[in-house]
Design a protein around this motif. Structure first.
Motif, PDB file in Angstrom:
ATOM      1  N   UNK A  87       0.863  -1.404   0.059  1.00  0.00           N
ATOM      2  CA  UNK A  87       0.005   0.178   0.037  1.00  0.00           C
ATOM      3  C   UNK A  87       0.924   1.312   0.033  1.00  0.00           C
ATOM      4  N   UNK A  88       2.064   1.025   0.675  1.00  0.00           N
ATOM      5  CA  UNK A  88       2.721   2.455   0.736  1.00  0.00           C
ATOM      6  C   UNK A  88       3.427   2.623  -0.750  1.00  0.00           C
ATOM      7  N   UNK A  89       3.841   1.507  -1.427  1.00  0.00           N
ATOM      8  CA  UNK A  89       4.500   1.592  -2.657  1.00  0.00           C
ATOM      9  C   UNK A  89       3.485   2.273  -3.545  1.00  0.00           C
ATOM     10  N   UNK A  90       2.288   1.651  -3.635  1.00  0.00           N
ATOM     11  CA  UNK A  90       1.045   2.030  -4.435  1.00  0.00           C
ATOM     12  C   UNK A  90       0.950   3.559  -4.257  1.00  0.00           C
ATOM     13  N   UNK A  91       0.690   4.006  -2.957  1.00  0.00           N
ATOM     14  CA  UNK A  91       0.493   5.355  -2.545  1.00  0.00           C
ATOM     15  C   UNK A  91       1.482   6.498  -3.115  1.00  0.00           C
ATOM     16  N   UNK A  92       2.682   5.955  -3.225  1.00  0.00           N
ATOM     17  CA  UNK A  92       3.964   6.801  -3.204  1.00  0.00           C
ATOM     18  C   UNK A  92       3.976   6.940  -4.757  1.00  0.00           C
ATOM     19  N   UNK A  93       3.665   5.806  -5.480  1.00  0.00           N
ATOM     20  CA  UNK A  93       3.665   5.778  -6.926  1.00  0.00           C
ATOM     21  C   UNK A  93       2.495   6.679  -7.526  1.00  0.00           C
ATOM     22  N   UNK A  94       1.428   6.749  -7.083  1.00  0.00           N
ATOM     23  CA  UNK A  94       0.094   7.242  -7.545  1.00  0.00           C
ATOM     24  C   UNK A  94       0.278   8.823  -7.088  1.00  0.00           C
ATOM     25  N   UNK A  95       1.011   9.183  -5.917  1.00  0.00           N
ATOM     26  CA  UNK A  95       1.142  10.519  -5.734  1.00  0.00           C
ATOM     27  C   UNK A  95       2.143  11.117  -6.780  1.00  0.00           C
ATOM     28  N   UNK A  96       3.220  10.439  -7.142  1.00  0.00           N
ATOM     29  CA  UNK A  96       4.142  10.891  -7.740  1.00  0.00           C
ATOM     30  C   UNK A  96       3.566  11.079  -9.413  1.00  0.00           C
ATOM     31  N   UNK A  97       2.639  10.144  -9.736  1.00  0.00           N
ATOM     32  CA  UNK A  97       2.207  10.149 -10.847  1.00  0.00           C
ATOM     33  C   UNK A  97       1.203  11.492 -11.096  1.00  0.00           C
ATOM     34  N   UNK A  98       0.298  11.722 -10.099  1.00  0.00           N
ATOM     35  CA  UNK A  98      -0.462  12.725  -9.769  1.00  0.00           C
ATOM     36  C   UNK A  98       0.219  14.009  -9.840  1.00  0.00           C
ATOM     37  N   UNK A  99       1.557  14.169  -9.273  1.00  0.00           N
ATOM     38  CA  UNK A  99       2.363  15.503  -9.271  1.00  0.00           C
ATOM     39  C   UNK A  99       2.790  15.657 -11.034  1.00  0.00           C
ATOM     40  N   UNK A 137       1.835  19.001 -12.939  1.00  0.00           N
ATOM     41  CA  UNK A 137       2.891  19.838 -13.579  1.00  0.00           C
ATOM     42  C   UNK A 137       2.698  19.992 -15.167  1.00  0.00           C
ATOM     43  N   UNK A 138       2.347  18.870 -15.902  1.00  0.00           N
ATOM     44  CA  UNK A 138       2.327  18.757 -17.153  1.00  0.00           C
ATOM     45  C   UNK A 138       1.099  19.791 -17.585  1.00  0.00           C
ATOM     46  N   UNK A 139      -0.024  19.801 -16.841  1.00  0.00           N
ATOM     47  CA  UNK A 139      -1.036  20.754 -17.100  1.00  0.00           C
ATOM     48  C   UNK A 139      -0.771  22.274 -16.794  1.00  0.00           C
ATOM     49  N   UNK A 140      -0.166  22.463 -15.839  1.00  0.00           N
ATOM     50  CA  UNK A 140       0.447  23.820 -15.476  1.00  0.00           C
ATOM     51  C   UNK A 140       1.130  24.276 -16.690  1.00  0.00           C
ATOM     52  N   UNK A 141       2.200  23.515 -17.241  1.00  0.00           N
ATOM     53  CA  UNK A 141       3.207  24.036 -18.327  1.00  0.00           C
ATOM     54  C   UNK A 141       2.112  24.147 -19.543  1.00  0.00           C
ATOM     55  N   UNK A 142       1.259  23.268 -19.855  1.00  0.00           N
ATOM     56  CA  UNK A 142       0.298  23.624 -21.241  1.00  0.00           C
ATOM     57  C   UNK A 142      -0.310  24.753 -20.621  1.00  0.00           C
ATOM     58  N   UNK A 143      -1.051  24.989 -19.615  1.00  0.00           N
ATOM     59  CA  UNK A 143      -1.854  26.151 -19.590  1.00  0.00           C
ATOM     60  C   UNK A 143      -1.095  27.500 -19.720  1.00  0.00           C
ATOM     61  N   UNK A 144       0.273  27.416 -19.341  1.00  0.00           N
ATOM     62  CA  UNK A 144       1.274  28.667 -19.201  1.00  0.00           C
ATOM     63  C   UNK A 144       1.682  28.621 -20.678  1.00  0.00           C
ATOM     64  N   UNK A 145       1.882  27.582 -21.571  1.00  0.00           N
ATOM     65  CA  UNK A 145       2.208  27.804 -23.068  1.00  0.00           C
ATOM     66  C   UNK A 145       0.847  28.421 -23.708  1.00  0.00           C
ATOM     67  N   UNK A 146      -0.213  27.705 -23.287  1.00  0.00           N
ATOM     68  CA  UNK A 146      -1.402  28.419 -24.030  1.00  0.00           C
ATOM     69  C   UNK A 146      -1.492  29.804 -23.747  1.00  0.00           C
ATOM     70  N   UNK A 147      -1.443  30.322 -22.626  1.00  0.00           N
ATOM     71  CA  UNK A 147      -1.499  31.673 -22.287  1.00  0.00           C
ATOM     72  C   UNK A 147      -0.610  32.701 -22.986  1.00  0.00           C
ATOM     73  N   UNK A 148       0.823  31.977 -23.091  1.00  0.00           N
ATOM     74  CA  UNK A 148       1.728  32.895 -23.497  1.00  0.00           C
ATOM     75  C   UNK A 148       1.592  33.075 -24.864  1.00  0.00           C
ATOM     76  N   UNK A 149       0.971  31.881 -25.636  1.00  0.00           N
ATOM     77  CA  UNK A 149       0.692  32.033 -27.238  1.00  0.00           C
ATOM     78  C   UNK A 149      -0.294  33.165 -27.276  1.00  0.00           C
TER      79      UNK A 149
END
Length: 67
Positions: A35-47, A51-63
């Motif tokens: 459970x600790x391994x699954x929780x750590x992996x899911x937390x990492x993937x969510x992060x 981060x990916x979504x924030x970068x995409x939104x920043x790129x769209x706003x700058x364009x």
């Protein structure tokens, strides 16, 4: 005045840990590790997704500002 030396504190802590480990079964320990391994992996993937979504939104706003 209540004075407790370091050896008493260490002995109490060590005795508590030994008691806890003696009462934990192998199945519970394995389940906790999984459970600790699954929780750590899911937390990492969510992060990464956030981060990916924030970068995409920043790129769209700058364009949009260039227009």
């Amino acid at each position: 005045m209540n004075v407790v030396d370091n050896s008493t504190k260490a002995s109490t802590a060590f005795g508590t840990l030994i008691t806890i480990f003696a009462n934990i079964s192998h199945n519970d320990l394995l389940k906790t590790m999984i459970l600790a391994a699954v929780g750590g992996a899911s937390s990492f993937l969510a992060t990464l997704v956030v981060k990916f979504l924030i970068c995409k939104l920043k790129n769209i706003r700058s364009k949009q500002k260039l227009w």
